[in-house]
Motif scaffolding. Structure first.
Motif, PDB file in Angstrom:
ATOM      1  N   ILE A   1      -5.375  -0.568   7.963  1.00 13.79           N
ATOM      2  CA  ILE A   1      -6.293  -1.661   7.242  1.00 13.79           C
ATOM      3  C   ILE A   1      -5.208  -2.755   6.823  1.00 13.79           C
TER       4      ILE A   1
ATOM      5  N   THR B   1       0.975  -1.307  -0.091  1.00 16.31           N
ATOM      6  CA  THR B   1       0.033  -0.129  -0.036  1.00 16.31           C
ATOM      7  C   THR B   1       0.809   1.231   0.060  1.00 16.31           C
TER       8      THR B   1
ATOM      9  N   ASN C   1      -9.673  -9.969   3.027  1.00 17.23           N
ATOM     10  CA  ASN C   1      -9.495  -9.529   1.613  1.00 17.23           C
ATOM     11  C   ASN C   1      -9.934  -7.912   1.477  1.00 17.23           C
ATOM     12  N   ILE C   2      -9.171  -7.084   2.722  1.00 13.87           N
ATOM     13  CA  ILE C   2      -9.212  -5.801   2.456  1.00 13.87           C
ATOM     14  C   ILE C   2      -7.899  -4.977   2.337  1.00 13.87           C
ATOM     15  N   THR C   3      -8.106  -3.858   1.528  1.00 13.76           N
ATOM     16  CA  THR C   3      -6.749  -3.180   1.453  1.00 13.76           C
ATOM     17  C   THR C   3      -7.305  -1.676   1.536  1.00 13.76           C
ATOM     18  N   SER C   4      -6.010  -0.732   1.391  1.00  8.20           N
ATOM     19  CA  SER C   4      -6.469   0.625   1.374  1.00  8.20           C
ATOM     20  C   SER C   4      -7.310   1.026   0.333  1.00  8.20           C
ATOM     21  N   PRO C   5      -8.057   2.287   0.586  1.00  9.02           N
ATOM     22  CA  PRO C   5      -9.189   2.491  -0.294  1.00  9.02           C
ATOM     23  C   PRO C   5      -8.543   2.735  -1.946  1.00  9.02           C
TER      24      PRO C   5
ATOM     25  N   PHE D   1      -7.101   4.747  11.535  1.00  9.56           N
ATOM     26  CA  PHE D   1      -8.147   3.413  10.900  1.00  9.56           C
ATOM     27  C   PHE D   1      -7.707   3.113   9.579  1.00  9.56           C
ATOM     28  N   THR D   2      -7.645   4.009   8.810  1.00 12.00           N
ATOM     29  CA  THR D   2      -7.627   3.835   7.424  1.00 12.00           C
ATOM     30  C   THR D   2      -5.971   3.476   6.916  1.00 12.00           C
TER      31      THR D   2
END
Lengths: 135, 940
Positions: free
Chosen positions: B406, B334, B421-425, B402-403
Motif C-alpha cells: 500500500i 507503517t 491518501n491510503i495507508t496500511s490497515p 497487496f496489503t
C-alpha cells in the motif's frame, strides 16, 4: 477445458474479489476534524507539539500518557495514549496514531514514532572525561 | 589542510577493492555468458576459465573489503564514517559483527559474502550448470556491488549523482562541522556506537542466517535463467531441487529467528505482528515453497515445469522487492523496523527492474520450448492437488504483498501528482488473519490428504479404499483431538474452530502417513515432518494468539470507559511498588529488588501462584532489565525476561520507571525544589523534630554506595544515620556519602522511600572531617630502617621497607619503583598499636609520595624522599585532631516516591507448539534436501 483451467479462472475471480475486499481495509490518514465525523478508529499522522505538556504519571495511571499533536491541517489536539510512555518519545519528529476522537481528545491505542536517524543530525561527540553527576 | 593521525591506506585499499569487485564481476558475467553460448564447442573451456578466475578475484575482493572494514572498526579508526557510526570505545568486542551489519553497507556486504560463498560451491559442484548459473549470479553481484561503490557523477551545477554508498568514506568527507578545522581532529572524536537496542546476541546470529537465506534464494533464480537459456528444462527440474530445499529451509529459519528475536528480546509482546518488513521477507519464502511443490510434481510427472520456472523467478524478484521496501525508507510510516533512506532508491529500482526484465523476458521468449504434457492431470492424482496447493500458497503471497505494498501505491501515485491518501490497515493483524486463516485451512487439508494420493493416479481403483480408510481414520482422530484442544484453547469464532481442526488434521494424517504408510522410512519423511510442523505451528499460533492474556491488569481500574476499545487496550501495564505484592490474574507479583551493572539496571520480579488454601503452588523470579545510554541519562532499551513452561510462557518487561530515574532535568528540578534541614550532631548524638528522631552513628572514611565507583585520588566521606519514625516506631538506616575528586565534589544521597525522606552529606563536612594538607604542620625526620622516635606523645617505630606496597590510591604500573615505610605507632592511651604505610614512588623519572593517615589519633605521614648513599629516608609527620566535632547532615522531607516500576506481563499459552512446529518445517525441508542430494548422486 481442463479442470486446472477452470480452477485457475475460479481462483482469479476469487483473487479479484478478495483483493477488492482487502482494499476496503485500507486505512486513510484523517485529520482531527475528519476523525470527529467518523465513528470508529482512524489513523492520524502529525507532529508532536513540543512546547505543550507531555504528561505521564504512572503513580496515578500507568496506562495514561498524554501529549499534544498537530495534524497536517494545523489543528492541535490533546492525545491520550492508553499505554506507558515509550522511551525516546521527545525525540520523535512525526507520529502515526491509531484511535478515535472522544469529545475533544483523541484516544489512541497504537502509536508509531518516526525518530530522526540516530546519526544524521547528531553532532560529533568530543571525548570527555567526567560523566558522574553532581547533585 | 594537513591532518594528523589519519589512517588513509585502508580506505584507499577498500575503495580499490570495491571498484575491482564491481568490474571483475562484470567480467565474470561476460566470460560465463560466452562460456554458456559456446558450451558445445572448444572455446567453452577458455571462457569458463576466465569466468572462474574473475569470480575468484571477485570473491577475494569482497573478502578484502570486509576484512578492511573489520580492521578499521576493530582499531576504532573514527576518521572513517562507518567505524564512527557503528562502533565506540566501550562497545564490547562480541558485538563487532552486529556493528558490522548494522549499517546498510555492511548488510549488503554480508549478502554478497554469501553469494560468493554459494558461487564457489556451485563452481565446484554444478558441472554443466556452472557457466549459465554463475553468469547470472555474477550479474547479481555486479548490481549489488554498485550499492557500495560510492562514486559521484557530476553533471553540471546539479547535485552530483551518487552511485552507491561506500563504507570506507572518511567522516570529514561526509560531515561538515568545525572540528575538521583542527588538524588533530582524529584524537578528539569518539564513535557513536551500536544502537543499544541491537546490542543483543540475536543481532549477531539473525542477520547472517537471514542473508544466507536471501543469497540461497537467488540460486533457484539463476538455475531458472540457466534452464530457460540453455533449453534444458527437464535437467533444470532435477538440478535445482536441492538448492530450492536448502533455500527454503535457511530462509525460513532466518525469518523465524527474527520472530524469536522480537519475542524474546524486544518488548513487542509477540513473535509476529504482520509488520510490512516481516511480511516482505515471508512472501518470497511462501512463493519458494510453492515452487518446491511444483518442482516435485515436475520431477515425478513432467507437469508444472512452467509454473516451477515462474515461482523460482518470482522468489528472487520478491527478495529484491523486499530489500527495496526495507531499505528505501518507503515503509517509514507503517513499519517499526525499516532502515532509513540512504539515497539508493534509484539503484534499488534498477536492481529489481533489470532482473524482472531479464527473468520474465527470457521466460516469455523461451516458454514455447518448455515441454507441456497434453494429457490432463487426473482429479485423484497427487500432482493435481499439489498444484492446487501451490496455487493456494501463491494466493496467500499475493494477498500479503497487496496489503504490504500500500505505501508503494501511495508513493507511486504521488509521483504522478495524485494523493490517494491510503495507508496500511487500521488493524493490520486482524486484516491479515482474516484472509490468511482460509489459506491455512486449505493448506491443512491438502497437506494431509495429498500425501496419500499417488502420482498419475497410479492404481487409483486399488488404492481408493486404502485412501478412504486413512482419511476417515485421520478425520475421526483429528475431530477427537480438536475437541480436546478446544477445551484448552478458548476458541470462539467458528472460523478458528475449523482452522484448529484442519491443522490438527494435518498433524494426525501426516503422523499416520509417517508411521503406517511409509513405515517410518526416514529418507522419505521430510515432507511428512514439514507438514506436521505446519499443523503444529498453526495450533501454537491459535493457542498463543487467541489466549494471549495480559496478567498485568489492575483489577481495580475502571473498565469499558471508551467505546470501541477493549479492556486490553488500556490495561496492559501496572504500577508495582517495591516490596509491595500485587495480585493480578491469579498471580501475586512483587518487585523485590534492583541493581546496577554499568549502564544496565536489573530488576527482580517475583511471581507466586497460590491455591485456595493460600499455599504457594508455583513460584519463580523474572529478571527484566533496562538499558540506559552511555551517559546514564536516558533509557535506551527495555529488555524482557520470560519464564518458560512446556505449555506456556510468562513474559515480562518493564515499560516505564519513575520520572526522576530517567529524566535528568526533571530530577534536577525536583531536587532544587526540596527543602533541606541541616542537623548537626556529634557521633552518637541525636536530634529530632515532630516526626522523626535522627541519630548519627558514625562517620566513615571508606563508605560504600550503590552508585559510587571509587577512582584513584578520591577522598570519600560517608555517614551512617539512624532515623526513627515516631508514628510507626520503626527504624531505618541511611548511609549517604560525599566524594572529593580533585576539585570536584560528588554527592551520593540516600532516599528512605518509606518515609519520603532524603538524606545527604553537605560539603561543609569536608572542613570538619578532612584536614587539608596545607593546614598541617609537618615535621621532618631522617630515619634508617629500624629507627624509633617519639612524636607528640606517640612512639613511632620504622620497622621495615615494603617493596610491594599496597595503598588505596596506588595502582602498580610497569616501570614503577615503589616502596613504602612500614610504621608501627604506639599511643599510650590505646591498648593496640596502629600501623601506617606511606608510599614513595618513582614513575617515569618523577618522584611521588602517597600519604597515609591514622584518622583516629590524627597522625599524618608522608614518605618524602630516600637517600640511597646514606641509606636513610625522609619522613614527614604531622598531627591534627578532629575530635568530637559536630557533623552536619541534611534531611529533606516529602520526597516523591521513586521506588516503583511500571510492569507489563503477558501469558502465552502453547507458544512452544509454534516454535516446535516451525522448526520441524525447516528440518523437514533440510531432510528432503539431503534425500534429493543422495538420490541425485545415486542416479548420476
Amino acid at each position: 477445458m481442463k479442470k486446472i483451467h477452470i480452477i485457475a479462472i475460479l481462483m482469479i475471480g476469487l483473487a479479484i474479489g478478495l483483493l477488492t475486499m482487502a482494499a476496503d481495509d485500507m486505512g486513510t490518514y484523517a485529520t482531527f476534524q475528519e476523525a470527529m465525523e467518523i465513528k470508529g478508529k482512524v489513523k492520524i499522522n502529525g507532529q508532536l507539539s513540543k512546547d505543550k505538556d507531555i504528561e505521564y504519571e504512572p503513580e496515578i495511571d500507568p496506562n495514561y500518557f498524554s501529549f499534544y499533536l498537530k495534524d497536517p491541517a494545523g489543528e492541535e489536539k490533546k492525545v491520550i495514549l492508553l499505554a506507558a510512555k515509550p522511551q525516546d518519545f521527545e525525540r520523535s519528529e512525526s507520529i502515526v496514531l491509531t484511535g478515535q476522537m472522544k469529545g475533544d481528545e483523541f484516544i489512541a491505542s497504537e502509536m508509531l514514532m518516526k525518530c530522526p536517524s540516530k546519526y544524521k543530525d547528531e553532532e560529533i561527540q568530543i571525548k570527555s572525561v567526567s560523566t558522574a553527576q553532581v547533585n | 589542510m594537513e591532518y594528523i593521525g589519519e589512517h588513509l591506506l585502508p580506505g584507499k585499499l577498500g575503495h580499490f577493492f570495491t571498484v575491482l569487485s564491481f568490474v571483475i564481476s562484470l567480467l565474470a558475467t561476460v566470460a560465463y555468458f560466452f562460456a554458456t553460448q559456446n558450451r558445445d564447442n572448444d572455446s567453452y573451456e577458455g571462457w569458463r576459465n576466465i569466468g572462474r578466475t574473475s569470480f575468484i578475484i571477485h570473491a577475494i575482493s569482497v573478502w578484502s573489503i570486509i576484512g578492511i572494514i573489520f580492521y578499521i572498526m576493530i582499531n576504532q579508526y573514527f576518521e572513517y564514517q562507518y567505524a564512527w557510526a557503528h562502533v565506540s570505545e566501550d562497545l564490547p568486542m562480541r558485538y563487532i559483527f552486529s556493528a558490522f551489519w548494522e549499517g546498510q553497507e555492511g548488510s549488503f556486504l554480508l549478502w554478497m559474502f554469501w553469494h560468493v560463498f554459494l558461487g564457489l560451491v556451485l563452481m565446484k559442484t554444478a558441472k554443466s550448470w556452472e557457466a549459465p548459473v554463475l553468469s547470472t549470479l555474477s550479474l547479481i553481484q555486479a548490481v549489488i556491488s554498485t550499492m557500495i561503490l560510492g562514486l559521484y557523477f557530476y553533471t553540471g551545477d546539479a547535485e552530483p549523482f551518487k552511485l552507491g554508498s561506500s563504507p570506507t568514506l572518511l567522516l570529514r568527507d561526509v560531515m561538515n562541522v568545525p572540528i575538521f578545522n583542527n588538524a588533530d581532529y582524529v584524537s578528539l572524536i569518539k564513535g557513536t556506537g551500536l544502537n543499544p537496542l541491537l546490542q543483543n546476541y540475536w543481532m549477531t546470529i539473525h542477520p547472517p542466517v537471514l542473508f544466507l537465506g536471501f543469497a540461497s534464494g537467488a540460486i533457484p533464480f539463476c538455475y531458472a535463467v540457466a534452464g530457460l537459456w540453455t533449453g534444458r528444462h527437464k535437467a533444470f527440474i532435477h538440478a535445482v531441487t536441492p538448492w530450492a530445499l536448502f533455500a527454503g529451509s535457511i530462509l525460513g529459519t532466518g525469518i523465524l529467528m527474527g520472530g524469536a528475536w522480537a519475542y524474546e528480546a524486544l518488548t513487542f509482546g509477540g513473535y509476529w505482528a504482520w509488520d510490512p518488513v516481516e511480511n516482505s521477507s515471508l512472501v518470497p519464502w511462501i512463493v519458494l515453497v510453492a515452487g518446491i511443490h511444483t518442482n516435485l510434481v515436475a520431477r515425478s510427472t513432467g507437469y508444472s515445469i512452467k509454473s516451477t520456472y515462474l515461482f523460482y523467478l518470482l522468489t528472487f524478484l520478491l527478495l529484491v522487492y523486499s530489500t527495496t521496501l526495507t531499505r528505501s525508507g518507503i515503509l517509514g510510516d507503517t513499519s517499526v523496523h525499516a532502515f532509513t533512506e540512504m539515497g539508493l532508491e534509484a539503484q534499488l529500482l534498477f536492481f529489481i527492474s533489470l532482473f524482472t526484465a531479464l527473468g520474465f523476458g527470457l521466460y516469455i521468449a523461451k516458454s514455447k520450448t518448455v515441454p507441456v504434457l497434453k494429457k490432463e492431470e487426473g482429479g485423484a492424482s497427487k500432482e493435481f492437488w499439489m498444484f492446487i496447493g501451490s496455487l493456494v500458497l501463491f494466493f496467500s503471497a499475493l494477498l500479503i504483498t497487496f496489503t504490504t505494498s500500500i505505501p508503494v501505491f501511495q508513493k507511486t501515485a504521488e509521483l504522478f501528482g495524485k494523493d490517494l491518501n491510503i495507508t496500511s490497515p487500521i488493524d493490520p493483524i486482524e486484516h491479515y488473519n482474516k484472509y490468511q486463516m482460509w489459506i491455512g485451512m486449505f493448506i491443512g487439508i491438502l497437506a494431509g490428504a495429498a500425501q496419500f494420493l499417488r502420482w498419475r493416479e497410479f492404481n487409483w481403483k486399488g488404492n481408493q479404499s486404502k485412501f478412504m480408510k486413512h482419511m476417515i481414520g485421520s478425520l475421526v482422530v483429528s475431530a477427537l483431538f480438536s475437541f480436546l484442544a478446544a477445551q484448552w484453547i478458548n476458541v470462539q469464532a467458528w472460523q478458528y474452530k475449523i482452522l484448529l481442526f484442519t491443522s490438527i488434521f494435518a498433524v494426525i494424517s501426516n503422523l499416520d502417513y509417517l508411521i503406517f504408510y511409509i513405515k517410518g522410512n526416514l529418507k522419505a519423511a521430510g515432507s511428512a515432518i514439514s507438514h506436521i510442523g505446519f499443523g503444529l505451528m498453526i495450533v501454537g499460533t491459535l493457542a498463543s494468539g487467541l489466549n494471549k492474556k495480559f496478567i498485568s491488569t489492575n483489577p481495580f481500574a475502571q473498565k469499558g470507559l471508551i467505546e470501541g476499545f477493549s479492556d486490553e487496550d488500556y490495561q496492559k501495564n501496572v504500577l508495582l511498588i517495591k516490596n509491595r505484592p500485587m495480585f493480578m490474574n491469579g498471580y501475586e507479583v512483587t518487585y523485590v529488588r534492583d541493581s546496577f551493572e554499568n549502564v544496565t539496571r536489573h530488576f527482580e520480579v517475583n511471581y507466586k501462584k497460590r491455591n485456595e488454601k493460600g499455599d504457594v503452588e508455583e513460584e519463580f523470579n523474572l529478571y527484566p532489565n533496562v538499558l540506559f545510554n552511555k551517559q546514564g541519562t536516558e533509557i535506551a532499551a527495555y529488555n524482557p525476561s520470560t519464564k518458560r513452561y512446556l505449555h506456556k510462557d510468562i513474559f515480562t518487561h518493564v515499560s516505564s520507571l519513575p520520572r526522576s530515574d530517567i529524566d535528568q532535568k526533571y530530577r534536577k528540578e525536583k531536587e532544587d525544589s526540596l527543602k533541606y534541614n541541616l542537623k548537626e550532631m556529634v557521633i552518637g548524638g541525636k536530634s529530632e523534630d515532630e516526626e522523626f528522631i535522627y541519630e548519627l552513628i558514625n562517620v566513615n572514611r571508606k563508605p560504600r554506595h550503590l552508585d559510587y565507583k571509587p577512582e584513584g585520588d578520591d577522598l570519600p566521606i560517608g555517614v551512617k544515620v539512624k532515623v526513627t519514625s515516631k508514628d510507626a516506631n520503626k527504624e531505618w538506616i541511611a548511609e549517604p556519602m560525599l566524594v572529593l575528586r580533585g576539585m570536584m565534589l560528588f554527592s551520593y544521597p540516600v532516599i528512605i522511600n518509606d518515609l519520603g525522606l532524603k538524606v545527604k552529606v553537605p560539603e561543609e563536612i569536608i572542613d570538619r572531617v578532612l584536614t587539608s594538607d596545607e593546614k598541617l604542620n609537618y615535621q621532618e625526620f631522617q630515619l634508617k630502617e629500624g629507627d624509633r622516635f617519639e612524636y607528640k606523645g606517640h612512639q613511632i617505630h620504622f620497622m621495615s621497607f615494603n617493596r610491594e606496597p599496597k595503598h588505596e590510591s596506588y595502582e602498580a604500573k610497569e616501570g614503577d619503583l615503589a616502596v613504602s615505610a612500614v610504621l608501627n605507632v604506639i599511643t599510650p592511651a590505646k591498648s593496640a598499636p596502629d600501623r601506617a604505610e606511606p608510599v614513595f614512588l618513582i614513575r617515569g623519572n618523577q618522584p611521588f609520595n602517597l600519604k597515609d593517615e591514622i584518622e583516629e589519633i590524627g597522625l599524618h605521614f608522608r614518605f618524602a624522599n630516600i637517600d640511597p648513599t646514606k641509606g636513610t629516608v625522609q619522613l614527614m609527620v604531622a598531627k591534627e585532631v578532629n575530635d568530637n566535632q559536630n557533623i552536619p547532615v541534611k534531611f529533606a522531607k516529602d520526597v516523591p516516591q521513586a521506588n516503583f516500576i511500571v510492569l507489563q506481563a503477558i501469558e502465552f499459552p502453547g507458544i512452544n507448539f509454534f516454535w516446535l512446529g516451525a522448526t520441524m518445517m525447516m528440518i523437514g525441508l533440510l531432510m528432503a534436501m539431503f534425500h534429493r542430494l543422495k538420490t541425485k548422486h545415486a542416479s548420476a
